[in-house]
Design a protein around this motif. Sequence first.
Motif, PDB file in Angstrom:
ATOM      1  N   TYR A 250       5.733  28.046  54.751  1.00 58.74           N
ATOM      2  CA  TYR A 250       5.104  27.686  53.486  1.00 58.74           C
ATOM      3  C   TYR A 250       5.972  28.181  52.331  1.00 58.74           C
ATOM      4  O   TYR A 250       6.282  29.369  52.239  1.00 58.74           O
ATOM      5  CB  TYR A 250       3.717  28.326  53.388  1.00 58.74           C
ATOM      6  CG  TYR A 250       3.137  28.253  51.995  1.00 58.74           C
ATOM      7  CD1 TYR A 250       2.863  27.029  51.394  1.00 58.74           C
ATOM      8  CD2 TYR A 250       2.852  29.414  51.268  1.00 58.74           C
ATOM      9  CE1 TYR A 250       2.330  26.959  50.108  1.00 58.74           C
ATOM     10  CE2 TYR A 250       2.310  29.358  49.992  1.00 58.74           C
ATOM     11  CZ  TYR A 250       2.064  28.119  49.413  1.00 58.74           C
ATOM     12  OH  TYR A 250       1.541  28.061  48.148  1.00 58.74           O
TER      13      TYR A 250
ATOM     14  N   PRO B  22       5.800  28.190  48.256  1.00 59.94           N
ATOM     15  CA  PRO B  22       4.882  27.877  47.159  1.00 59.94           C
ATOM     16  C   PRO B  22       5.510  26.897  46.181  1.00 59.94           C
ATOM     17  O   PRO B  22       6.743  26.836  46.070  1.00 59.94           O
ATOM     18  CB  PRO B  22       4.654  29.228  46.466  1.00 59.94           C
ATOM     19  CG  PRO B  22       5.335  30.257  47.275  1.00 59.94           C
ATOM     20  CD  PRO B  22       6.215  29.598  48.270  1.00 59.94           C
TER      21      PRO B  22
ATOM     22  N   GLN C 183       2.844  28.032  41.268  1.00 64.00           N
ATOM     23  CA  GLN C 183       2.035  29.078  41.909  1.00 64.00           C
ATOM     24  C   GLN C 183       2.693  30.449  41.775  1.00 64.00           C
ATOM     25  O   GLN C 183       2.146  31.453  42.230  1.00 64.00           O
ATOM     26  CB  GLN C 183       1.761  28.751  43.371  1.00 64.00           C
ATOM     27  CG  GLN C 183       0.756  27.618  43.561  1.00 64.00           C
ATOM     28  CD  GLN C 183      -0.537  27.860  42.787  1.00 64.00           C
ATOM     29  OE1 GLN C 183      -1.013  28.986  42.677  1.00 64.00           O
ATOM     30  NE2 GLN C 183      -1.108  26.792  42.232  1.00 64.00           N
ATOM     31  N   LEU C 184       3.876  30.477  41.197  1.00 67.17           N
ATOM     32  CA  LEU C 184       4.537  31.778  40.993  1.00 67.17           C
ATOM     33  C   LEU C 184       3.920  32.456  39.774  1.00 67.17           C
ATOM     34  O   LEU C 184       4.479  32.462  38.687  1.00 67.17           O
ATOM     35  CB  LEU C 184       6.042  31.589  40.825  1.00 67.17           C
ATOM     36  CG  LEU C 184       6.755  31.058  42.077  1.00 67.17           C
ATOM     37  CD1 LEU C 184       8.241  30.939  41.849  1.00 67.17           C
ATOM     38  CD2 LEU C 184       6.482  31.968  43.284  1.00 67.17           C
TER      39      LEU C 184
ATOM     40  N   ILE D 222       5.184  33.431  36.017  1.00 69.57           N
ATOM     41  CA  ILE D 222       6.163  34.478  35.727  1.00 69.57           C
ATOM     42  C   ILE D 222       7.221  33.886  34.801  1.00 69.57           C
ATOM     43  O   ILE D 222       7.255  32.664  34.577  1.00 69.57           O
ATOM     44  CB  ILE D 222       6.833  35.021  37.009  1.00 69.57           C
ATOM     45  CG1 ILE D 222       7.487  33.870  37.801  1.00 69.57           C
ATOM     46  CG2 ILE D 222       5.832  35.749  37.885  1.00 69.57           C
ATOM     47  CD1 ILE D 222       8.495  34.338  38.817  1.00 69.57           C
TER      48      ILE D 222
ATOM     49  N   LEU E 164      13.025  32.579  36.003  1.00 72.30           N
ATOM     50  CA  LEU E 164      13.158  33.161  37.345  1.00 72.30           C
ATOM     51  C   LEU E 164      12.697  32.233  38.463  1.00 72.30           C
ATOM     52  O   LEU E 164      13.076  32.409  39.620  1.00 72.30           O
ATOM     53  CB  LEU E 164      12.333  34.449  37.418  1.00 72.30           C
ATOM     54  CG  LEU E 164      12.800  35.634  36.578  1.00 72.30           C
ATOM     55  CD1 LEU E 164      11.754  36.746  36.624  1.00 72.30           C
ATOM     56  CD2 LEU E 164      14.144  36.151  37.093  1.00 72.30           C
TER      57      LEU E 164
ATOM     58  N   GLU F 139      15.154  30.629  40.956  1.00 70.09           N
ATOM     59  CA  GLU F 139      15.795  31.660  41.765  1.00 70.09           C
ATOM     60  C   GLU F 139      14.849  32.178  42.854  1.00 70.09           C
ATOM     61  O   GLU F 139      15.241  32.327  44.014  1.00 70.09           O
ATOM     62  CB  GLU F 139      16.191  32.815  40.825  1.00 70.09           C
ATOM     63  CG  GLU F 139      16.876  33.971  41.503  1.00 70.09           C
ATOM     64  CD  GLU F 139      16.816  35.218  40.596  1.00 70.09           C
ATOM     65  OE1 GLU F 139      16.989  35.080  39.362  1.00 70.09           O
ATOM     66  OE2 GLU F 139      16.543  36.312  41.129  1.00 70.09           O
ATOM     67  N   VAL F 140      13.596  32.424  42.459  1.00 66.71           N
ATOM     68  CA  VAL F 140      12.650  32.973  43.429  1.00 66.71           C
ATOM     69  C   VAL F 140      12.398  31.986  44.573  1.00 66.71           C
ATOM     70  O   VAL F 140      12.435  32.353  45.754  1.00 66.71           O
ATOM     71  CB  VAL F 140      11.311  33.344  42.736  1.00 66.71           C
ATOM     72  CG1 VAL F 140      10.230  33.620  43.772  1.00 66.71           C
ATOM     73  CG2 VAL F 140      11.500  34.546  41.831  1.00 66.71           C
TER      74      VAL F 140
ATOM     75  N   SER G 140      15.344  31.938  46.760  1.00 65.86           N
ATOM     76  CA  SER G 140      15.452  33.175  47.542  1.00 65.86           C
ATOM     77  C   SER G 140      14.441  33.175  48.682  1.00 65.86           C
ATOM     78  O   SER G 140      14.732  33.593  49.810  1.00 65.86           O
ATOM     79  CB  SER G 140      15.242  34.374  46.602  1.00 65.86           C
ATOM     80  OG  SER G 140      14.488  35.384  47.212  1.00 65.86           O
ATOM     81  N   MET G 141      13.243  32.677  48.399  1.00 58.18           N
ATOM     82  CA  MET G 141      12.231  32.615  49.469  1.00 58.18           C
ATOM     83  C   MET G 141      12.669  31.674  50.585  1.00 58.18           C
ATOM     84  O   MET G 141      12.535  31.976  51.770  1.00 58.18           O
ATOM     85  CB  MET G 141      10.899  32.124  48.894  1.00 58.18           C
ATOM     86  CG  MET G 141      10.161  33.199  48.092  1.00 58.18           C
ATOM     87  SD  MET G 141       8.491  32.645  47.679  1.00 58.18           S
ATOM     88  CE  MET G 141       7.737  34.193  47.163  1.00 58.18           C
TER      89      MET G 141
ATOM     90  N   SER H 127      15.483  33.186  52.651  1.00 61.01           N
ATOM     91  CA  SER H 127      14.965  34.232  53.507  1.00 61.01           C
ATOM     92  C   SER H 127      14.253  33.642  54.724  1.00 61.01           C
ATOM     93  O   SER H 127      14.382  34.133  55.851  1.00 61.01           O
ATOM     94  CB  SER H 127      14.021  35.096  52.664  1.00 61.01           C
ATOM     95  OG  SER H 127      13.167  35.839  53.471  1.00 61.01           O
ATOM     96  N   GLN H 128      13.500  32.563  54.507  1.00 62.38           N
ATOM     97  CA  GLN H 128      12.796  31.917  55.627  1.00 62.38           C
ATOM     98  C   GLN H 128      13.797  31.338  56.624  1.00 62.38           C
ATOM     99  O   GLN H 128      13.649  31.501  57.844  1.00 62.38           O
ATOM    100  CB  GLN H 128      11.864  30.817  55.090  1.00 62.38           C
ATOM    101  CG  GLN H 128      10.680  31.398  54.293  1.00 62.38           C
ATOM    102  CD  GLN H 128       9.862  30.346  53.559  1.00 62.38           C
ATOM    103  OE1 GLN H 128      10.279  29.195  53.427  1.00 62.38           O
ATOM    104  NE2 GLN H 128       8.693  30.745  53.059  1.00 62.38           N
TER     105      GLN H 128
ATOM    106  N   PRO I 145       8.398  35.459  59.274  1.00 61.79           N
ATOM    107  CA  PRO I 145       7.578  35.837  58.119  1.00 61.79           C
ATOM    108  C   PRO I 145       6.136  35.343  58.217  1.00 61.79           C
ATOM    109  O   PRO I 145       5.828  34.410  58.973  1.00 61.79           O
ATOM    110  CB  PRO I 145       8.285  35.152  56.958  1.00 61.79           C
ATOM    111  CG  PRO I 145       8.962  33.977  57.554  1.00 61.79           C
ATOM    112  CD  PRO I 145       9.338  34.358  58.969  1.00 61.79           C
ATOM    113  N   LEU I 146       5.262  35.972  57.448  1.00 62.71           N
ATOM    114  CA  LEU I 146       3.851  35.594  57.373  1.00 62.71           C
ATOM    115  C   LEU I 146       3.664  34.180  56.840  1.00 62.71           C
ATOM    116  O   LEU I 146       2.587  33.607  56.945  1.00 62.71           O
ATOM    117  CB  LEU I 146       3.098  36.578  56.467  1.00 62.71           C
ATOM    118  CG  LEU I 146       2.981  37.998  57.001  1.00 62.71           C
ATOM    119  CD1 LEU I 146       2.482  38.940  55.918  1.00 62.71           C
ATOM    120  CD2 LEU I 146       2.030  38.008  58.193  1.00 62.71           C
ATOM    121  N   SER I 147       4.714  33.619  56.257  1.00 62.42           N
ATOM    122  CA  SER I 147       4.622  32.242  55.754  1.00 62.42           C
ATOM    123  C   SER I 147       4.834  31.200  56.852  1.00 62.42           C
ATOM    124  O   SER I 147       4.694  30.000  56.598  1.00 62.42           O
ATOM    125  CB  SER I 147       5.664  32.025  54.652  1.00 62.42           C
ATOM    126  OG  SER I 147       6.951  32.354  55.140  1.00 62.42           O
TER     127      SER I 147
END
Lengths: 291, 291, 291, 291
Positions: free
Chosen positions: C110, C112, C116-117, C133, C137, C140-141, C144-145, C148-149, C174-176
């Motif tokens: 998942y 987002p 939803q950030l 936010i 950003l 980038e976020v 990055s997510m 990472s996944q 991950p939990l996602s």
Amino acid sequence: MENKHIQEIINKEFRCLDKGFIRLIEIMGDDSSIVQAARVSYGKGTKSIREDRSLIRYLMRNSHTSPFEMVELKFHIRLPIFVARQWIRHRTANVNEYSGRYSEMTSDFYLPEKNQLRTQSTINKQGRSNDLIDESLTDEVIKSMETSQKNSYNEYIKYINQGIAREIARINLPLSSYTEWYWKIDLHNLFRFLKLRLDVHAQYEIRVYAETIANILKQILPISFEAFEDYMLNSITFSSSELYLLKEVFNNVDLKSISDDENILSKTELNEFIQKVTFINENILNKNKGI
Amino acid sequence: MENKHIQEIINKEFRCLDKGFIRLIEIMGDDSSIVQAARVSYGKGTKSIREDRSLIRYLMRNSHTSPFEMVELKFHIRLPIFVARQWIRHRTANVNEYSGRYSEMTSDFYLPEKNQLRTQSTINKQGRSNDLIDESLTDEVIKSMETSQKNSYNEYIKYINQGIAREIARINLPLSSYTEWYWKIDLHNLFRFLKLRLDVHAQYEIRVYAETIANILKQILPISFEAFEDYMLNSITFSSSELYLLKEVFNNVDLKSISDDENILSKTELNEFIQKVTFINENILNKNKGI
Amino acid sequence: MENKHIQEIINKEFRCLDKGFIRLIEIMGDDSSIVQAARVSYGKGTKSIREDRSLIRYLMRNSHTSPFEMVELKFHIRLPIFVARQWIRHRTANVNEYSGRYSEMTSDFYLPEKNQLRTQSTINKQGRSNDLIDESLTDEVIKSMETSQKNSYNEYIKYINQGIAREIARINLPLSSYTEWYWKIDLHNLFRFLKLRLDVHAQYEIRVYAETIANILKQILPISFEAFEDYMLNSITFSSSELYLLKEVFNNVDLKSISDDENILSKTELNEFIQKVTFINENILNKNKGI
Amino acid sequence: MENKHIQEIINKEFRCLDKGFIRLIEIMGDDSSIVQAARVSYGKGTKSIREDRSLIRYLMRNSHTSPFEMVELKFHIRLPIFVARQWIRHRTANVNEYSGRYSEMTSDFYLPEKNQLRTQSTINKQGRSNDLIDESLTDEVIKSMETSQKNSYNEYIKYINQGIAREIARINLPLSSYTEWYWKIDLHNLFRFLKLRLDVHAQYEIRVYAETIANILKQILPISFEAFEDYMLNSITFSSSELYLLKEVFNNVDLKSISDDENILSKTELNEFIQKVTFINENILNKNKGI
Ligand SMILES: Cc1cc2nc3c(=O)[nH]c(=O)nc-3n(C[C@H](O)[C@H](O)[C@H](O)COP(=O)(O)OP(=O)(O)OC[C@H]3O[C@@H](n4cnc5c(N)ncnc54)[C@H](O)[C@@H]3O)c2cc1C
Ligand SMILES: Cc1cc2nc3c(=O)[nH]c(=O)nc-3n(C[C@H](O)[C@H](O)[C@H](O)COP(=O)(O)OP(=O)(O)OC[C@H]3O[C@@H](n4cnc5c(N)ncnc54)[C@H](O)[C@@H]3O)c2cc1C
Ligand SMILES: Cc1cc2nc3c(=O)[nH]c(=O)nc-3n(C[C@H](O)[C@H](O)[C@H](O)COP(=O)(O)OP(=O)(O)OC[C@H]3O[C@@H](n4cnc5c(N)ncnc54)[C@H](O)[C@@H]3O)c2cc1C
Ligand SMILES: Cc1cc2nc3c(=O)[nH]c(=O)nc-3n(C[C@H](O)[C@H](O)[C@H](O)COP(=O)(O)OP(=O)(O)OC[C@H]3O[C@@H](n4cnc5c(N)ncnc54)[C@H](O)[C@@H]3O)c2cc1C
């Protein structure tokens, strides 16, 4: 094919005891739903019927009970209150019962058949034995029970006519009064119900209902029911203590010579052990005779 | 006497895995509460300890499970999320878990010991085998796992610092993250939990917790736990099909010659049957050797 | 008529979040089953649709929940693990989940949407606020997510290829990660689930699923769902302390002058009370505008 | 402090009806256990009593029910079978009941007091009204009930003496027979039980027991019980339809002029609405008078 069976059974009234019945109102799923749900875990789709049967048996054998919860059954049941009191103890079900507060109670009561007028069992501390009471008494007892039921009902009606609220008027009606309810439960918990209520320790009157349900399941969920019979209902469990004695049996079928020198088992348990072994021996003999 | 044991154990942190623990917070009742509740049914008061033990064993042996529900235990547990996901499937418990929405997650992750880096089992399709992976790889794997955990946590903290709500920031934390909860359950359902999670099919990491609980119970509920071990944990069940073959074993321990001519059992089940019988034979030999 | 709706909905995949879905697999019963079960209590048969609606609303209004347990629904759901962890806390359901021990995990995670950030809410201590936010950003976020996944999944596959058992290889996913399950529940408990998970305090991601289920129910169980909305979802409860203040409101809509001289309510509760009253006032104004 | 209260109450027999009682046997936890469990979620330790009270009230107000499940209570209860039949419908409890199969039934029956011989209520279709039946009848009715109970018991004893198994002999005993059981439940579900069984719709005889339990809780769990009273027991809920009418009330206390032109509410619901509003108005007047 299963569908045909289901159609024949749905809504059919199966008589139980003198004035009771069981009707299957609705069923969600069938044998294949268990397989379907289990396969979600394995990330695989459906397979051949042969493999489905293997899977269901594997799940049952290994207490993978959650897929059996994926089948749900709803029954309409008419039963004496003392049976209902035992039945309701199975909490994993949904229930809607006839209310003696809203509605007038009917004049139906359970009257045992004469051959159920048995003496207290000395082995099974809860139940009746196989012996009838003094035969000269049975007519009288049945008569007396019937009269008592009629009197209670007449009083009930009198109270109602005197204007007493139904919820009070009914308090002296007997436990043999018939009630009815809708009862909905999943297949795993229904098997648990059957395991406990088909057992010889269960009261005869609830066993009659359990057997009726068992007969219904045998027809509409043949594979699961067969697995239930094989691995739960008719299986035999040996405790870890009994396993120590079992090797002796492996070498020496003569039960009389089984020695429990080390006092592994209590006297009661030793008897139970011998019963199991005897049962197994006789069971196989029967089979050799062609069963 | 039991009280002394309980006082020593209450609130003590029993370490599990690398960063987890189990603490017994509170217990309602002890072995005698089971007896006390069962005796309500019989309309009788307390008896000697010897008779209490007999009664507890009788109840366990005959699946009279309701008196075991009269003892309740509350634990504080710290465990990796992938273990928590298996654990929470036991629905007959009360739970309060640490919330990653209210509070920041800690930087603790489960890192397996090298000797747990095992290959996929070929027998048990769910689990790991007894074989380690190529030994030259283990250091690298552990290192890689650790790095990955640290990276995830650093990213989590970065997201938090960037102002992202905790409930979103945490979604890429790994399943190896530690969580904690209060967990309260009755003894009957705890035994069921243990039966399933002490089993060789359960994942090693949850088994570590189950064994810790088993050790606690052994000390504070010695009679019930012994009965659980004897009749549930270490018992062996033979299906009705297997019972037909068991007589042959009664007469002929040579397993190779067991004939399943009538194809009562599938190949898998025949293997399971032979394993059971072999186990029983070896078990007894062990006992003769003084165990 | 209802049947038509059901046929259109059964097995249809309703998309949720980026890679999830809900499919209704099977339903036992419909609005009329609730009535049918309730009427067992009253000892009366079926009535007109108008009376059925009245009865359903009466049952809902008075917390006569048992007839709603007579409808059962089975869903197939694909959802991120962190959502599954919240979902599984509803214990009154039957579940079969995809197993990361039996089968390889998929590469779906998942991610987002940018909107939803959001920042941590200051009012709702658990959740996100309505504020994004820092917009510079978000790209980038998300990037990055996603990276990472992907990295986690590549490592997982590497571990698998190195021969590590699936149940260990997956611990750093991950939990996602997406999982899937079959989920079966009765209507009463589903309403309870919806009440809790449609609420503004529930995490956005589980709310998306709850809303999808709500939409399904609205179509196939229109009368019950309307009653649920009216009496449970959109109702407002005043505590006994609030009732003391309500009379002032009855006479004086100017909320600013409400006096809690006697300190019946805490500051938080007083705020909640004012919110409720304001909502009611606005609500009615809306209605006057034609809603 | 609480401990002192508990010690005074534990094991004390609180009489209910003519021959029944409730005894609190054991309790796991107290008000602070709820806080303790909730704080696991927040990752914080204990706080001042004032904050504890706030937290408990917050949890109750927002249906955060799981922390209330962390307190467990075990009772010994003696009650008429018709009350037991209503009671047992609460499935989230553990029960061990006296067995009429193992043991002989006692000769105790519930005999209503004269002032409970009321007529069927015309408002509450289930229950009794506030009106006594024709006073000239009460003596006769009580006499007739008592005789009927004695006769049933004599017959029961006769059957037992004739050797009939207990499980059959008892089937004509009346629903007014007393039984007893151990009953164990967590506080959340006990509050649910009380909410339903303290209600005016519950039968008087079970309400007597519910009130006894309520009195016990008030002493040993004062903060939780107060929160229960405030937010659950004595709160009032307005449906979304009622909210449309509430604004009129906000401006115009004269209930007679409330117009439901748009037929939002059925006639029954309009009446219920007016009752609620009236109650609130009177309630506050009472308060002004010093309550
Ligand atoms: C005034 C009054 C009149 C009543 N009249 C009737 C009547 O005429 N006929 C009748 O049959 N009953 C009647 N009842 C009984 C009523 O329907 C409930 O069975 C009883 O009140 C227990 O409530 P419960 O289900 O909330 O409690 P519990 O059984 O303790 O359940 C609490 C909650 O746990 C969950 N739960 C527990 N067990 C299960 C399960 N097996 N499956 C799914 N969810 C579960 C549910 O969310 C449930 O709400 C009446 C009750 C009252 C108070
Ligand atoms: C916004 C929100 C925030 C939350 N935050 C947290 C948190 O921080 N930490 C946390 O741990 N949880 C949290 N939860 C989860 C919450 O505590 C419940 O576990 C979850 O909502 C399930 O609710 P339930 O118990 O009503 O559902 P179910 O488990 O479906 O139960 C329904 C009813 O059945 C009965 N019941 C079922 N099983 C049992 C049982 N084993 N014993 C006794 N009664 C039973 C009870 O009456 C219960 O109310 C949160 C939930 C929400 C909605
Ligand atoms: C080795 C192993 C492998 C597993 N693999 C998988 C897998 O691949 N996929 C998967 O999904 N799960 C898997 N499970 C989980 C398993 O399916 C059970 O969910 C879990 O073991 C909990 O068991 P339980 O239902 O007996 O426990 P509990 O939930 O504590 O229930 C105990 C008993 O209470 C009753 N009960 C409680 N709640 C309900 C309810 N809501 N409705 C009806 N009855 C209820 C039932 O009689 C049940 O047997 C696995 C478990 C083990 C031990
Ligand atoms: C021959 C016989 C004799 C009996 N004699 C007596 C007697 O003398 N006195 C007496 O009181 N009872 C007696 N019983 C009833 C017995 O104790 C059980 O209450 C009944 O058999 C229901 O079984 P169950 O609990 O397995 O079923 P269910 O209530 O359907 O439960 C199935 C499983 O779900 C879980 N579960 C469901 N609800 C809960 C809950 N609220 N809390 C925790 N776990 C839960 C448990 O794991 C349970 O094993 C007798 C039963 C039999 C068959």
